[in-house]
Design a protein around this motif. Structure first.
Motif, PDB file in Angstrom:
ATOM      1  N   ARG A 249       6.650  -2.111  -4.519  1.00 28.03           N
ATOM      2  CA  ARG A 249       5.411  -1.327  -4.412  1.00 28.03           C
ATOM      3  C   ARG A 249       5.547  -0.024  -5.195  1.00 28.03           C
ATOM      4  O   ARG A 249       4.614   0.390  -5.895  1.00 28.03           O
ATOM      5  N   TYR A 250       6.708   0.632  -5.091  1.00 30.00           N
ATOM      6  CA  TYR A 250       6.947   1.836  -5.896  1.00 30.00           C
ATOM      7  C   TYR A 250       6.890   1.495  -7.383  1.00 30.00           C
ATOM      8  O   TYR A 250       6.300   2.229  -8.182  1.00 30.00           O
TER       9      TYR A 250
ATOM     10  N   HIS B  88       5.370  -0.995  -8.867  1.00 28.45           N
ATOM     11  CA  HIS B  88       4.009  -1.351  -9.268  1.00 28.45           C
ATOM     12  C   HIS B  88       3.164  -0.104  -9.491  1.00 28.45           C
ATOM     13  O   HIS B  88       2.428   0.008 -10.490  1.00 28.45           O
ATOM     14  N   ASN B  89       3.263   0.856  -8.585  1.00 27.96           N
ATOM     15  CA  ASN B  89       2.506   2.100  -8.746  1.00 27.96           C
ATOM     16  C   ASN B  89       2.984   2.886  -9.965  1.00 27.96           C
ATOM     17  O   ASN B  89       2.177   3.499 -10.678  1.00 27.96           O
TER      18      ASN B  89
ATOM     19  N   TRP C 272       4.801   5.526  -2.754  1.00 24.71           N
ATOM     20  CA  TRP C 272       4.521   4.315  -1.982  1.00 24.71           C
ATOM     21  C   TRP C 272       3.025   4.042  -1.947  1.00 24.71           C
ATOM     22  O   TRP C 272       2.590   2.903  -2.092  1.00 24.71           O
ATOM     23  N   ASN C 273       2.229   5.086  -1.757  1.00 23.89           N
ATOM     24  CA  ASN C 273       0.775   4.991  -1.860  1.00 23.89           C
ATOM     25  C   ASN C 273       0.351   5.538  -3.212  1.00 23.89           C
ATOM     26  O   ASN C 273       0.754   6.650  -3.586  1.00 23.89           O
TER      27      ASN C 273
ATOM     28  N   HIS D 240       6.599  -5.229 -14.074  1.00 25.17           N
ATOM     29  CA  HIS D 240       5.160  -5.046 -13.877  1.00 25.17           C
ATOM     30  C   HIS D 240       4.465  -4.614 -15.163  1.00 25.17           C
ATOM     31  O   HIS D 240       3.308  -4.980 -15.403  1.00 25.17           O
TER      32      HIS D 240
ATOM     33  N   PRO E 108       1.985  -4.206   2.437  1.00 23.42           N
ATOM     34  CA  PRO E 108       1.376  -3.141   1.626  1.00 23.42           C
ATOM     35  C   PRO E 108       1.341  -3.471   0.133  1.00 23.42           C
ATOM     36  O   PRO E 108       0.392  -3.093  -0.567  1.00 23.42           O
ATOM     37  N   TYR E 109       2.347  -4.180  -0.360  1.00 24.63           N
ATOM     38  CA  TYR E 109       2.394  -4.511  -1.793  1.00 24.63           C
ATOM     39  C   TYR E 109       1.187  -5.355  -2.189  1.00 24.63           C
ATOM     40  O   TYR E 109       0.511  -5.067  -3.193  1.00 24.63           O
TER      41      TYR E 109
ATOM     42  N   GLU F  73      -2.424  -3.501  -1.602  1.00 23.94           N
ATOM     43  CA  GLU F  73      -2.759  -2.626  -2.733  1.00 23.94           C
ATOM     44  C   GLU F  73      -3.653  -1.443  -2.358  1.00 23.94           C
ATOM     45  O   GLU F  73      -4.392  -0.939  -3.197  1.00 23.94           O
TER      46      GLU F  73
ATOM     47  N   CYS G 263      -1.525   2.885   2.918  1.00 21.56           N
ATOM     48  CA  CYS G 263      -0.926   2.417   4.160  1.00 21.56           C
ATOM     49  C   CYS G 263      -0.170   3.561   4.833  1.00 21.56           C
ATOM     50  O   CYS G 263       0.145   4.580   4.210  1.00 21.56           O
TER      51      CYS G 263
END
Length: 672
Positions: free
Chosen positions: A55-56, A58-59, A68-69, A91, A440-441, A444, A447
């Protein structure tokens, strides 16, 4: 003549190639069995902690930074910065999110195969035997924890490759009396960038270089020390500039707010379980061989990594997944290739009297080689703690994919929940989660991490568990008054029963596998949208569960969810259905819409359904962790309404399920 010069050059090349090919075929089967289909879409998903890093990454690839968000607070909820950067490159390549994990898994396969090749070469340098070298490589590659963490996306594969690749360069330079190659120092720096705690094995490698290269000590100390210190300083300065902290958020979560005595005690307990699982003699043989072979760099340099990692695991209090088979945890398994090198070296030394001399015919070598291979197979089973026929059957079912790999069913449930919630809720809907990775991943959206891995406030709270038997690193602190009361997320996906969350105005709307999905009564429009959204997460998951029913349920394919529901019907309330059943080797726990049922496996086989039945209304919190083995330790942690302290009991190997249930019944009866 060196040991390698005694080996035919073709064997030194073709043998590891064949071994790597065999392992790669098995690993591809493992990777495929970690994937699943939701609504006809094939998803590849990593272990949940690895999905946090994804997730990190991807962002970061989207230009939202290391958060994270997306666009949210910068909190370092990962401990593997170099691995996150690798994930970000995946990614950036444009791979769809559903398939991005596959690229990381294939990379883990490649790195583990590379470690396998390094270990083969080191063993060949140490013994000159292709059979011994093959045994070392195979034991390491097919050690289930090392394969699991590597093929499910953890940075363990990169750690192992860097360590043993560096060890190989150091050993070759020592045996050829050449200077330490420059690449050795670069590998040490890369190790620090993967994880800060790699300073221990990297420091051990540097110490070995100082011992085996006395003429270069000053140069080694300067170049090696500068490489490690520059990597540490650069990482720390970046962290201070970017995140405003000197250490990762996960460090505060796992190491602060808990007495060191508790961590040390738990570290010793889980180490004892790990050693007892494989056997004290099997554990002691490689360490004794290490002491006897201290003059041989080919044995000492890689072999020293194992006790170093074991010591670190003890000081850190172990890992959160110690319940899984009592294998080596994520820290110790990095040193297991060195352990297997020492073990095969010791076996090879013990078999020396039965090895024919060079003057004898090659045919006379066959019985000795068959005996050595047989010893390796028995050792492989013993290292995994297989001591009975039932345990052998259960273990081989894992290795042949007749049971799903670790947490695959949970990954499928998380993805099903993400698909449903993403479709049924507005884009601004905030989600609170206990599992902070896969859900959360794929969701998207913003969270809230209830357990604090990605929340600075929760991570700096004191631990709620001070007993070494109850403490679980990274899962020991939460504050619902803050996470639910102040932040007030409209939807919560919880791993605990709904009762504690009902106090904050949440109501259960769905359950998928072991996850409870609740909606806030303060925002009735969200609840209506979830009620109207179809198909629900449980319905999306049902098709996966139907296709994999026997593999999800463990080692008792005769006991299916439908058969249990039919057999338990006299004990269920009218209209009450089983929402989930997990079959263990000896015990069963079953969720219904209203109760938690605990049953004894043998009594079920005898059609005797005596059970402990606990209404959810009486449970504030409960946790049941189990190992799918015939010799397991299970922890029940149940907090009943009106009680301040939870009822915590470790189920040890010598206790039967019936004995534990009797103790639980007595406890409940005492409370009235």
């Amino acid at each position: 003549m060196s040991p390698v010069e005694q080996v035919h050059p073709r064997s030194a090349i073709t043998t590891p190639a064949i071994l790597i090919l065999l392992f790669s075929l098995w690993a591809c089967g493992y990777i495929w069995n970690t994937s699943f289909a939701i609504e006809g879409q094939r998803y590849f998903c990593l272990f949940d902690d690895a999905m946090v890093s994804m997730r990190y990454a991807h962002n970061l690839a989207l230009g939202e930074g290391l958060a994270w968000n997306a666009g949210g607070e910068r909190v370092e909820g990962f401990t593997n910065p170099l691995w996150v950067l690798v994930m970000a490159l995946v990614h950036l390549s444009g791979v769809p999110m559903a398939w991005a994990s596959l690229a990381i898994q294939l990379l883990g396969l490649t790195l583990l195969a590379g470690s396998m090749g390094c270990l083969f070469r080191i063993a060949l340098l140490a013994t000159g035997s292709t059979v011994c070298a093959s045994g070392s490589a195979l034991l390491a590659a097919f050690y289930l924890p090392l394969a699991t963490w590597s093929l499910q996306g953890m940075e363990v594969s990169l750690q192992a490759f860097l360590i043993y690749f560096a060890a190989l360069h150091l050993i070759k330079a020592s045996l050829s009396e050449a200077p330490v190659p420059k690449i050795f120092y670069g590998l040490l720096a890369c190790g620090i960038l993967v994880r800060m705690d790699m300073i221990l094995p990297c420091g051990a490698l540097l110490l070995c270089a100082l011992c085996y290269f006395p003429k270069e000590r000053q140069s080694i100390l300067i170049q090696g020390g500068v490489s490690i210190l520059l990597a540490l300083a650069g990482l720390t300065l970046f962290r201070w500039w970017y995140f405003g902290e000197l250490l990762p958020n996960t460090f505060y979560l796992k190491s602060c707010g808990i007495p060191f005595s508790t961590k040390l005690c738990r570290g010793l307990l889980v180490t004892q379980d790990f050693i007892e699982n494989m056997g004290w003699i099997l554990f002691a043989v490689p360490l004794f061989f290490l002491l006897c072979s201290c003059r041989s760099p080919a044995f000492t340099i890689p072999g020293l990594i194992f006790p170093i990692q074991l010591l670190y695991s003890i000081l850190a209090g172990g890992d959160a997944w110690e319940w899984w088979g009592h294998y080596a945890n994520r820290y110790v398994c990095v040193g297991m290739p060195g352990f297997f090198l020492l073990l095969t070296g010791a076996l090879h030394r013990m078999m020396r009297p039965w090895n024919p001399g060079p003057e004898e015919q090659s045919k006379s070598r066959i019985p000795a080689r068959i005996g050595f291979i047989g010893m390796l197979f028995i050792t492989w089973l013993a290292v995994h703690g297989v001591a009975t026929l039932e345990g052998c059957r259960a273990f081989l079912q894992q290795m042949t994919f007749r049971t799903l790999p670790l947490h695959v069913a949970d990954n499928a449930a998380n993805v099903a929940a993400a698909v449903w919630l993403k479709r049924a809720t507005p884009p601004e809907t905030v989600l609170a989660v206990h599992w902070a990775g896969a859900l959360p991943y794929f969701y998207e959206r913003k969270c809230i991490d209830l357990l604090g891995k990605n929340d600075r406030v929760i991570a700096h709270l004191p631990s709620r568990m001070t007993d070494a038997h109850a403490w679980i690193p990274g899962h020991d602190r939460w504050d619902y008054n803050y996470s639910l009361g102040e932040l007030n997320p409209p939807v919560v996906v919880s791993t605990t029963p709904p009762r504690p969350l009902e106090e904050y105005g949440y109501r259960l709307v769905d359950q998928v596998n072991n996850f409870f999905i609740l909606a806030s009564g303060k925002k009735p429009e969200i609840e209506k949208e979830l009620e109207a959204g179809s198909p629900r997460a449980s319905e999306l998951y049902r098709e996966f569960a139907r296709r994999n029913e026997s593999r999800i349920r463990g080692y008792l394919p005769r006991l299916t969810l439908s058969s249990l529901e039919q057999d338990l019907e006299p004990w269920l309330n009218p209209g009450e259905a089983l929402m989930d059943a997990t079959i263990l080797v000896r015990d069963v726990y079953v969720f219904t819409s209203q109760r938690l049922l605990l049953l004894d496996r043998q009594k079920i086989l005898d059609r005797n359904y005596e059970m402990v039945s606990i209404p959810f209304a009486d449970i504030l919190d409960f946790t049941i962790e189990e190992t799918h083995r015939d010799d397991f330790t299970t922890r029940l942690k149940i907090t009943l309404a009106g009680q301040k302290e939870p009822w915590i009991k470790d189920i040890r190997r010598h206790e039967t399920a019936a004995e534990i249930f009797q103790k639980l019944n007595r406890f409940i009866h005492k409370q009235g």
